[in-house]
Every structure is written in C-alpha cells, then in structure tokens.
Design an enzyme around this catalytic site. Structure first.
Site, mmCIF file in Angstrom:
data_model
loop_
_atom_site.group_PDB
_atom_site.id
_atom_site.type_symbol
_atom_site.label_atom_id
_atom_site.label_comp_id
_atom_site.label_asym_id
_atom_site.label_seq_id
_atom_site.Cartn_x
_atom_site.Cartn_y
_atom_site.Cartn_z
ATOM 1 N N ASP A 3 0.818 -1.218 0.000
ATOM 2 C CA ASP A 3 0.000 0.000 0.000
ATOM 3 C C ASP A 3 0.848 1.263 0.000
ATOM 4 O O ASP A 3 0.377 2.324 0.423
ATOM 5 C CB ASP A 3 -0.914 0.011 1.234
ATOM 6 C CG ASP A 3 -1.728 -1.261 1.339
ATOM 7 O OD1 ASP A 3 -2.284 -1.684 0.316
ATOM 8 O OD2 ASP A 3 -1.793 -1.845 2.430
ATOM 9 N N GLY A 4 2.061 1.170 -0.451
ATOM 10 C CA GLY A 4 2.947 2.330 -0.494
ATOM 11 C C GLY A 4 4.377 1.886 -0.287
ATOM 12 O O GLY A 4 4.647 0.726 0.062
ATOM 13 N N SER B 217 2.458 6.924 0.555
ATOM 14 C CA SER B 217 1.609 6.087 1.390
ATOM 15 C C SER B 217 0.180 6.209 0.870
ATOM 16 O O SER B 217 -0.390 7.294 0.869
ATOM 17 C CB SER B 217 1.682 6.525 2.853
ATOM 18 O OG SER B 217 0.801 5.769 3.636
ATOM 19 N N ARG B 218 -0.378 5.104 0.408
ATOM 20 C CA ARG B 218 -1.695 5.143 -0.230
ATOM 21 C C ARG B 218 -2.835 5.024 0.770
ATOM 22 O O ARG B 218 -3.986 5.172 0.395
ATOM 23 C CB ARG B 218 -1.788 4.008 -1.262
ATOM 24 C CG ARG B 218 -0.713 4.081 -2.333
ATOM 25 C CD ARG B 218 -0.937 3.043 -3.423
ATOM 26 N NE ARG B 218 0.169 3.060 -4.369
ATOM 27 C CZ ARG B 218 1.212 2.256 -4.323
ATOM 28 N NH1 ARG B 218 1.283 1.347 -3.368
ATOM 29 N NH2 ARG B 218 2.177 2.326 -5.209
ATOM 30 N N VAL B 219 -2.531 4.723 2.015
ATOM 31 C CA VAL B 219 -3.583 4.524 3.017
ATOM 32 C C VAL B 219 -3.385 5.436 4.216
ATOM 33 O O VAL B 219 -4.332 6.010 4.743
ATOM 34 C CB VAL B 219 -3.611 3.048 3.484
ATOM 35 C CG1 VAL B 219 -4.658 2.853 4.573
ATOM 36 C CG2 VAL B 219 -3.890 2.129 2.316
#
Length: 587
Positions: A344-345, A369-371
């Site tokens: 997720d990143g 960071s996608r979350v």
C-alpha cells in the site's frame, strides 16, 4: 471382600488381565513408507508415497523433516528443513499426515527462535500449548475493517509525510547499506508506549547483523514485546523459504486475539532468491530473471494476511513492513515492482542522500503512502500538506540552482526554507521522537520560525524547542492525539512558546541597532564642532610638517639622481677610451 491369602490375590489379578485382553481388538493401521531417490542442495526426490499431499510434512532419518513441493506421478520433490548431510539414496522416509506448523502463544514474547520453533537464545525450550500451520488463508474481504488508526514510527519524515496506518503494508526499499533495517528497528523501539506487539523476521541475514539487532532491542527493553524469528545466510534454502510464513502465523495468533501487531520482513529479496534456488533445483521452468512464474503469488499470499479485522472478530490488526534491496537504485526490477504493486505504499531510501549525511535518507519524491493519510492524526494533516509541497519545490529549485542561475528574493526564501525543512527532518538512529514534540516542531517549521536560524545551529534550536514542549498547556497536548484539527487559538499558544524557545537563535532586528548608530552619529559631530579650534591650530601648524614631508621627495630625487652619477662614472671609461684612440691615430 478382602482376599484371605496370596493365592486369591493372584487369581484376582489374572482375571482382570484376562478381561482387559479380551476387550482389546487389534487393528491394522496402514503406514506409507518411501525411499530416497536422490539428494541435492536442499532438496530430495522421494518415491513410494502414492497418497502424499501438497505441503505435507515428510519425516526423514535423523528427525529431519521436509515439505512435499512437487507431487508428480512417480516421485515427490521435497524441500529439506535442516541439515541433510547424513541422508543417502535408499534411506526410508515416512508420511506424517500433517502440514508444517509452528508454536504460537504469549510464551514466545522475548524469545529468539528459528522457523521450526527451536530456541536460539540459550534460554531453554519454547513451551507452548498451541500450534498453527504456517500457511493459512488470508482474512476475507468482508472480515476486514478500514485502516483508521495511525502506527507511529517515531521518525519525523515518515509520520509527517509518509504516514503508516495499523493494518497497512508499507514497503521499505533501497540499495544496500542505506538504513532500511534501521528504520524498521526504530519503528519497533517506538511501539513501547502504544501497546503494539512486534515480530522481527530476519530472512537469510548475517549472524553478526542479527546479533546486533537483537542486542539493540534487548538493550532498550523492546524484547519484552517482540518475537524474533531468525534464519541465517548459511541455513538451508527450505528454512529461509518458510521463515516469513512461520513469523506471520505467530503474529496472526496475537491479531486474532484482538491485539495490534507489527511484523518486519528483513528482507524479502533473500526469500525470493531462496525460492528461485529451490524451484530451479526442482526443475520448475524459469521466467523473468530466472525466477519462477509464481514468485508474485508466494509474496502476495504472504502479505495479504496483514489487515485490520472487524470489531466483531476482535478488532486486531497486523501491519507489515517488508524490506527489499535494490541494485544500483533500480526500483523497476522484477521483485521490487512486484512488491510495490502488492503493498500500500513504499518508503524509498536514496544512497545519494545517505552519502550527504541526510539520515534517514528518505526520498520524499519517490515515497508514497496510499492509506496512511486517512489514518494520520488531524494535527499532522493540517501541517503535512504544506510541508510536503514546500519540500518538493525546494528539491526542484535546488537542482535548478546548480546551473548557476540568478535567484530572485522569493526563490531564495523558498530555498532557505527548504534547507531548514531538510535539517529538521534529520534524525539520529535509535532516538524516536514523541508525537507532541513532532507536532510542535512541524507547526513552528510551517510558520517559518526556523528560517532565520543559522543552519549550523538547527540541532540546538530543535532541542531547545523540544525542551519547551512540557510548557504547553495539557489540554492542548491532549488535543494532539484527537480527531479534531488544532484551532487557531491552539496554534497561537504553540507559536508563542516556540518563539520564546527560539528567541536566542534569532538574529537581532536591524531596527534595534539603527538607533544606536544614530546616537553615535549625533554625538560625533558635536565633539567635532567643539574641537574645531584645536583642530584648526593643528592644521595651521601642519605646513611645517608638510614642508618636512615635502622635503622627502627631494631626498627621493637625490636617490633618483644616483643613476645620473652612475652614468657619469660609467661614461668616464668611455671618454678615456676615445682619448686613447685619438692619440693612437695622431701617432
């Protein structure tokens, strides 16, 4: 009725034995036994086990186990899980009718074990009442909850610009010796006050590096809530392959119990190489970079087990920090691209920043960071956006200024502000920064209170500001960890304390020095006007000195006349020579 003599006692015993013997009915249990065909590096080909299943444990002589990997019609390719030098072709093997499992439970906290559960810390055997298979299905989508709680690493650049949430999978990648393990260890050290259990899985690492990491954790009291699973570089490839799966099962036990867990895989590059070695020895067809075609699948099924569960299932979370080593900053290689797409990143560590002394050497432009932004604390979100934009602009302008271009005033201010950001994002190893300290530093940095501080005094200014954090009212500090953003009044309170703390490092304003200069200028003319007569008398007497000084050029002219006398002396021999010539001609 009690027996009267010894004969009655024996009769009673024999009758009981006869009853028991008649009640027992012997049964035949089938037992599959096979033979070793060939043994090579870390694998063995076995025949004679027709009903063996995939991933089933097979028992070899000498209490050695192997996993059935290739289940073919005539032979079974097994991966050996230990020292295999004593095995020979023709040795007998047996089925165990179970899959590979590992001991789990609270008893493992503070221990250093291998993937088979054997202790490596000389503290006796690991006693546990429960075991779990190392390969387990990942939680279903409907059993997962959104990532909403932050995982504080204690590293300013990560918590502010690349945040991580509990249940997230954040990849750490970079060239060797750029500080990847240091970030993971610092994150483990920072979980002491957050009630997060940790599992550190060393995959194919050097024994000295693992011993150094374990000693660091033990010295700082982090082993009380940490389990260390170790495989060294000289271990068989089978042990290296199962290490991350065994560590994940240990972490899942705590997650299913409603606990928050952090797991570090250090590193999955060695895991992929071990799997490639096993696959090539088992005659599986190679693909890109000689890796087998299912290399993506073995990593995805490993990392998919990290998640945040629903409250109905306990509400536990498992956060994964896999580590990958790149070669010559090539993040587009096969294994890095696979894991970037799974996670997720990523946090990318730049060797150029490492060489410049910017530690941790996190390249903010290539990291994402996608979350975690949704799980980030509200106090961070109010500051992080402007900070990342200013830092990105600074990096572009810094690269542009290398060409020697002239800069206007606004550009120069942006560059100076960016240099202060970079200086404050530096952080020594093994020294996590608490959340209140980070927020106060970021708020002051965003308000440009550090822009006038000299770069060589940034460390002192930061420590001075951190010492002033306890002076902030407690209700404001409690709001740092809340879901609401800081109000304008809270910001002013923080900035007032920050200004007082940074006041010794600020240059004095020019308005304070100008009045002093003006007073000096006013006093000097008055003294000059009062002393005019004396100065005039001095100037009247000056011609005498001037005449004396004017006589100096005459002496200088005398010195200059020396060449004339020299020319006269030089000309004398010439005239005598001409006279001698004339006398000779007359004779």
């Amino acid at each position: 009725m009690e027996p009267k003599n010894l004969k009655d006692i024996f009769d009673n015993v024999f009758t009981e034995i006869h009853k028991v013997r008649e009640s027992v009915t012997p049964s035949l249990t089938p037992k599959e036994v096979g033979r070793i065909l060939t043994v090579s590096t870390g694998i063995a080909n076995v025949s004679g086990l027709p009903t063996v299943g995939f991933d089933e444990l097979i028992k070899f002589p000498g209490d050695l186990f192997g996993i059935a990997f290739n289940v073919d019609e005539k032979e079974i390719g097994t991966v050996l899980l230990g020292e295999y030098s004593h095995l020979h072709a023709g040795d007998q093997v047996e089925r165990t009718r179970r899959v590979m499992d590992v001991a789990v439970g609270e008893e493992l906290l503070g221990r250093v074990i291998d993937p088979l559960g054997r202790p490596l810390d000389n503290r006796g055997p690991v006693v546990s009442s429960k075991r779990l298979p190392i390969e387990r299905p990942s939680p279903a989508i409907m059993d997962r909850s959104p990532v909403t709680v932050p995982l504080q690493t204690g590293i300013k650049v990560i918590d502010a610009l690349i945040p991580i949430g509990r249940g997230q999978r954040e990849l750490i990648l970079g060239d060797r010796q750029t500080g990847k393990t240091a970030i993971a260890i610092d994150t483990i050290l920072n979980q002491r006050n957050f009630n997060v259990l940790c599992v550190y899985c060393a995959i194919g690492q050097r024994a000295s590096a693992v011993a150094r990491a374990v000693a660091n954790l033990r010295e700082r009291g982090a082993m009380d809530y940490t389990v260390v699973v170790v495989t060294e570089g000289n271990d068989p490839s089978g042990l290296i392959y199962i290490a991350p799966y065994a560590a994940t099962s240990i972490a899942e036990y705590f997650m299913r119990a409603g606990r928050d867990v952090l797991i570090v895989y250090d590193d999955l590059t060695n895991h992929a190489r071990a799997y490639r070695e096993l696959s090539l020895l088992l005659r599986r067809p190679p693909g890109r970079e000689a890796y087998p075609g299912d290399i993506f699948y073995i990593h995805s099924r490993l990392l998919e087990r990290s998640t945040h569960l629903l409250k109905e299932l306990g509400g536990g979370s498992l956060t994964a920090l896999p580590i990958i080593e790149t070669e010559a900053q090539n993040i587009s290689a096969y294994i890095p691209t696979n894991l970037i797409s799974i996670t997720d990143g990523q946090i990318y560590l730049s060797p150029s920043l490492f060489e410049l002394g910017v530690l941790p050497a996190v390249d903010v432009g290539k990291s994402v960071s996608r979350v975690g932004g949704k799980a980030q604390l509200a106090a961070y979100r109010a500051v992080a956006g402007d900070l990342k934009l200013a830092y990105s602009q600074f990096e572009e302008l810094e690269a542009f200024t290398r060409f020697g271009a002239r800069l206007d005033e606004n550009t120069r201010k942006l560059i100076e502000h960016g240099r202060r950001i970079r200086a404050l994002l530096k952080q020594p190893q093994n020294s996590p920064v608490p959340v209140p300290d980070q927020i106060v530093i970021l708020v002051a940095l965003n308000a440009k209170l550090f822009d006038n501080v000299p770069l060589d005094k940034m460390g002192e200014a930061e420590s001075s500001l951190r010492k002033a954090v306890p002076d902030i009212p407690e209700d404001v500090r409690n709001r740092f960890k809340g879901d609401k953003e800081l109000s304008d009044k809270d910001r002013e309170t923080i900035l007032d304390i920050a200004r007082k703390a940074l006041e010794p490092y600020q240059p004095k304003p020019e308005s304070e020095s100008k009045p002093e200069a003006k007073t000096k200028e006013k006093t000097e003319p008055e003294t000059q006007t009062e002393e005019k007569p004396e100065s005039e008398t001095q100037t009247k007497g000056k011609p005498e000195s001037e005449t004396k000084t004017e006589e100096k050029p005459e002496s200088e002219t005398k010195i200059e006349k020396k060449p004339e006398s020299e020319t006269k002396t030089k000309s004398k021999p010439e005239s005598e020579a001409t006279k001698e010539k004339v006398a000779k001609s007359e004779t």
